[in-house]
Design a protein around this motif. Structure first.
Motif, PDB file in Angstrom:
ATOM      1  N   SER A   1     -20.989   5.446  50.491  1.00 34.24           N
ATOM      2  CA  SER A   1     -20.981   6.677  50.828  1.00 34.24           C
ATOM      3  C   SER A   1     -20.674   7.810  49.785  1.00 34.24           C
ATOM      4  O   SER A   1     -19.835   7.406  48.900  1.00 34.24           O
ATOM      5  CB  SER A   1     -20.216   6.921  52.077  1.00 34.24           C
ATOM      6  OG  SER A   1     -18.984   6.793  51.890  1.00 34.24           O
ATOM      7  N   VAL A   2     -21.026   9.046  50.066  1.00 34.69           N
ATOM      8  CA  VAL A   2     -20.408  10.056  49.377  1.00 34.69           C
ATOM      9  C   VAL A   2     -19.009  10.267  49.416  1.00 34.69           C
ATOM     10  O   VAL A   2     -18.246  10.453  48.433  1.00 34.69           O
ATOM     11  CB  VAL A   2     -20.979  11.415  49.563  1.00 34.69           C
ATOM     12  CG1 VAL A   2     -20.342  12.733  48.857  1.00 34.69           C
ATOM     13  CG2 VAL A   2     -22.519  11.393  49.311  1.00 34.69           C
ATOM     14  N   GLN A   3     -18.275   9.953  50.576  1.00 30.06           N
ATOM     15  CA  GLN A   3     -16.896   9.782  50.903  1.00 30.06           C
ATOM     16  C   GLN A   3     -16.351   9.064  49.738  1.00 30.06           C
ATOM     17  O   GLN A   3     -15.575   9.176  49.227  1.00 30.06           O
ATOM     18  CB  GLN A   3     -16.820   9.589  52.299  1.00 30.06           C
ATOM     19  CG  GLN A   3     -15.202   9.749  52.751  1.00 30.06           C
ATOM     20  CD  GLN A   3     -14.627  11.129  52.532  1.00 30.06           C
ATOM     21  OE1 GLN A   3     -15.193  11.905  53.128  1.00 30.06           O
ATOM     22  NE2 GLN A   3     -13.641  11.281  51.915  1.00 30.06           N
ATOM     23  N   VAL A   4     -16.737   7.420  49.777  1.00 27.63           N
ATOM     24  CA  VAL A   4     -16.146   6.754  49.008  1.00 27.63           C
ATOM     25  C   VAL A   4     -16.284   6.957  47.289  1.00 27.63           C
ATOM     26  O   VAL A   4     -15.160   6.671  46.741  1.00 27.63           O
ATOM     27  CB  VAL A   4     -16.866   5.383  49.141  1.00 27.63           C
ATOM     28  CG1 VAL A   4     -16.587   4.263  47.983  1.00 27.63           C
ATOM     29  CG2 VAL A   4     -16.870   4.681  50.622  1.00 27.63           C
TER      30      VAL A   4
ATOM     31  N   GLY B   1     -17.444   2.846  54.996  1.00 25.12           N
ATOM     32  CA  GLY B   1     -17.657   3.898  54.157  1.00 25.12           C
ATOM     33  C   GLY B   1     -16.827   5.121  54.232  1.00 25.12           C
ATOM     34  O   GLY B   1     -17.360   6.325  54.046  1.00 25.12           O
ATOM     35  N   LEU B   2     -15.746   4.938  54.941  1.00 29.77           N
ATOM     36  CA  LEU B   2     -14.855   6.120  55.049  1.00 29.77           C
ATOM     37  C   LEU B   2     -13.959   6.489  54.018  1.00 29.77           C
ATOM     38  O   LEU B   2     -13.196   7.557  54.036  1.00 29.77           O
ATOM     39  CB  LEU B   2     -13.955   5.821  56.446  1.00 29.77           C
ATOM     40  CG  LEU B   2     -14.800   5.471  57.632  1.00 29.77           C
ATOM     41  CD1 LEU B   2     -13.950   5.059  58.718  1.00 29.77           C
ATOM     42  CD2 LEU B   2     -15.493   6.706  58.059  1.00 29.77           C
ATOM     43  N   GLY B   3     -13.913   5.542  52.958  1.00 31.18           N
ATOM     44  CA  GLY B   3     -12.877   5.871  51.741  1.00 31.18           C
ATOM     45  C   GLY B   3     -11.565   5.765  52.207  1.00 31.18           C
ATOM     46  O   GLY B   3     -11.086   5.087  52.984  1.00 31.18           O
ATOM     47  N   LEU B   4     -10.765   6.943  51.694  1.00 32.09           N
ATOM     48  CA  LEU B   4      -9.630   7.309  51.898  1.00 32.09           C
ATOM     49  C   LEU B   4      -9.295   7.689  53.614  1.00 32.09           C
ATOM     50  O   LEU B   4      -8.210   8.030  53.898  1.00 32.09           O
ATOM     51  CB  LEU B   4      -8.665   8.074  50.936  1.00 32.09           C
ATOM     52  CG  LEU B   4      -8.611   7.367  49.505  1.00 32.09           C
ATOM     53  CD1 LEU B   4      -8.348   8.254  48.740  1.00 32.09           C
ATOM     54  CD2 LEU B   4      -7.996   6.242  49.703  1.00 32.09           C
ATOM     55  N   GLN B   5     -10.421   7.857  53.971  1.00 31.57           N
ATOM     56  CA  GLN B   5     -10.214   8.679  55.653  1.00 31.57           C
ATOM     57  C   GLN B   5     -10.020   7.265  56.398  1.00 31.57           C
ATOM     58  O   GLN B   5      -9.710   7.333  57.618  1.00 31.57           O
ATOM     59  CB  GLN B   5     -11.447   9.329  56.066  1.00 31.57           C
ATOM     60  CG  GLN B   5     -11.815  10.269  54.999  1.00 31.57           C
ATOM     61  CD  GLN B   5     -10.656  11.280  54.920  1.00 31.57           C
ATOM     62  OE1 GLN B   5     -10.096  11.799  55.957  1.00 31.57           O
ATOM     63  NE2 GLN B   5     -10.418  11.806  53.542  1.00 31.57           N
ATOM     64  N   ASP B   6     -10.387   6.019  55.976  1.00 30.22           N
ATOM     65  CA  ASP B   6     -10.063   4.875  56.628  1.00 30.22           C
ATOM     66  C   ASP B   6      -8.752   4.770  56.887  1.00 30.22           C
ATOM     67  O   ASP B   6      -7.819   4.721  55.946  1.00 30.22           O
ATOM     68  CB  ASP B   6     -10.765   3.563  55.917  1.00 30.22           C
ATOM     69  CG  ASP B   6     -10.590   2.327  56.797  1.00 30.22           C
ATOM     70  OD1 ASP B   6      -9.498   1.898  56.829  1.00 30.22           O
ATOM     71  OD2 ASP B   6     -11.531   1.852  57.128  1.00 30.22           O
TER      72      ASP B   6
ATOM     73  N   PRO C   1     -14.064  -1.135  43.256  1.00 30.44           N
ATOM     74  CA  PRO C   1     -14.864  -0.080  42.847  1.00 30.44           C
ATOM     75  C   PRO C   1     -16.007   0.328  43.659  1.00 30.44           C
ATOM     76  O   PRO C   1     -16.290  -0.707  44.387  1.00 30.44           O
ATOM     77  CB  PRO C   1     -15.403  -0.658  41.368  1.00 30.44           C
ATOM     78  CG  PRO C   1     -15.546  -2.199  41.280  1.00 30.44           C
ATOM     79  CD  PRO C   1     -14.412  -2.417  42.394  1.00 30.44           C
ATOM     80  N   PRO C   2     -16.428   1.272  43.484  1.00 31.47           N
ATOM     81  CA  PRO C   2     -17.464   1.876  44.613  1.00 31.47           C
ATOM     82  C   PRO C   2     -18.682   1.269  43.976  1.00 31.47           C
ATOM     83  O   PRO C   2     -19.161   1.737  43.122  1.00 31.47           O
ATOM     84  CB  PRO C   2     -17.595   3.284  44.741  1.00 31.47           C
ATOM     85  CG  PRO C   2     -16.793   3.822  43.300  1.00 31.47           C
ATOM     86  CD  PRO C   2     -15.947   2.702  43.034  1.00 31.47           C
TER      87      PRO C   2
ATOM     88  N   SER D   1     -14.732  -0.527  50.389  1.00 29.47           N
ATOM     89  CA  SER D   1     -15.832  -1.580  50.310  1.00 29.47           C
ATOM     90  C   SER D   1     -17.063  -1.446  51.112  1.00 29.47           C
ATOM     91  O   SER D   1     -17.220  -0.755  51.879  1.00 29.47           O
ATOM     92  CB  SER D   1     -15.033  -2.793  50.955  1.00 29.47           C
ATOM     93  OG  SER D   1     -16.116  -4.054  51.205  1.00 29.47           O
ATOM     94  N   ARG D   2     -18.251  -2.046  50.420  1.00 30.85           N
ATOM     95  CA  ARG D   2     -19.443  -1.980  50.658  1.00 30.85           C
ATOM     96  C   ARG D   2     -19.620  -2.819  52.189  1.00 30.85           C
ATOM     97  O   ARG D   2     -20.291  -2.183  53.148  1.00 30.85           O
ATOM     98  CB  ARG D   2     -20.422  -2.893  49.913  1.00 30.85           C
ATOM     99  CG  ARG D   2     -20.902  -2.117  48.845  1.00 30.85           C
ATOM    100  CD  ARG D   2     -21.723  -2.723  47.957  1.00 30.85           C
ATOM    101  NE  ARG D   2     -21.441  -3.983  47.605  1.00 30.85           N
ATOM    102  CZ  ARG D   2     -22.062  -4.906  46.793  1.00 30.85           C
ATOM    103  NH1 ARG D   2     -22.964  -4.633  46.275  1.00 30.85           N
ATOM    104  NH2 ARG D   2     -21.594  -5.935  46.427  1.00 30.85           N
ATOM    105  N   ALA D   3     -18.493  -3.441  52.517  1.00 34.06           N
ATOM    106  CA  ALA D   3     -18.512  -4.260  53.770  1.00 34.06           C
ATOM    107  C   ALA D   3     -17.853  -3.544  55.100  1.00 34.06           C
ATOM    108  O   ALA D   3     -18.007  -3.466  56.110  1.00 34.06           O
ATOM    109  CB  ALA D   3     -17.820  -5.643  53.692  1.00 34.06           C
ATOM    110  N   GLY D   4     -17.264  -2.410  54.353  1.00 35.86           N
ATOM    111  CA  GLY D   4     -16.509  -1.278  55.401  1.00 35.86           C
ATOM    112  C   GLY D   4     -17.472  -0.309  56.026  1.00 35.86           C
ATOM    113  O   GLY D   4     -18.672  -0.421  55.802  1.00 35.86           O
TER     114      GLY D   4
END
Length: 195
Positions: free
Chosen positions: A146-149, A103-108, A140-141, A98-101
């Protein structure tokens, strides 16, 4: 059908299945948020009263204890004990995407539960005689993420194919809420055309 709802929240996947006219033989609820699970118990009772023919009391009796509430703790013995599953519905935590996060993607840590969802789906797909159907969703992104997302969105699509993009407002919601949906019940282009 026999349904498992992972990251079940209030059980809205079950509500959608009932609204679609499905008859539920067994429903298994998995969510590790105790507060939401208490609210879901009430919601499930309301659904059972509203759809008594489609959702007999036996289908939801013990539904919150058939599998561990924490998806990461579900083991092979749990899955074997549960038996056949016809439909899996899940929307894994979206904070990493989420944009509110951050930006760690699946690393979150929360969004990384995607891998547990994938592990369970693969187990059902490789051990059942009858194929398991699934309906999955996430954000969706959007915008400057981020590039990660972006990379992790591509990773998810590698496993489940191209998603259908859906705006909740197009289906009667008062709010625009974009979501990606994946299913193996129909091809994405056909679903998009129908929408």
């Amino acid at each position: 059908i026999r349904v498992v709802e992972l990251f079940a929240g209030l059980g809205t996947g079950l509500a959608a299945a009932l609204e679609a006219g499905l008859f539920i033989q067994s429903y298994t609820y998995v969510d590790n948020n105790a507060i939401v699970s208490r609210a879901a118990k009430h919601h499930l009772q309301q659904l059972q009263m509203r759809y008594p023919k489609q959702l007999p009391a036996s289908a939801i009796q013990g539904c919150m204890s058939r599998l561990p509430a924490d998806i990461a703790l579900i083991g092979q013995e749990d899955l074997q004990r549960l038996g056949r599953v016809d439909l899996v519905m899940a929307g894994w935590p979206c904070q990493g995407h989420s944009r509110a996060g951050l930006g760690l993607g699946l690393q979150d840590q929360r969004s990384a539960l995607f891998w547990e969802l994938l592990r369970l789906l693969r187990w059902w797909q490789h051990t059942q005689v009858t194929p398991v159907a699934y309906i999955l969703e996430n954000v969706p992104p959007l915008g400057s993420v981020s590039v990660q997302v972006q990379d992790d969105a591509q990773e998810v699509c590698l496993h489940f194919g191209e998603p259908v993009t859906l705006d909740a407002a197009a289906l009667g919601s008062y709010a625009h809420r974009l979501r990606w949906k994946w299913t193996n019940l129909a091809a994405a282009p056909g679903i998009s055309a129908a929408l």
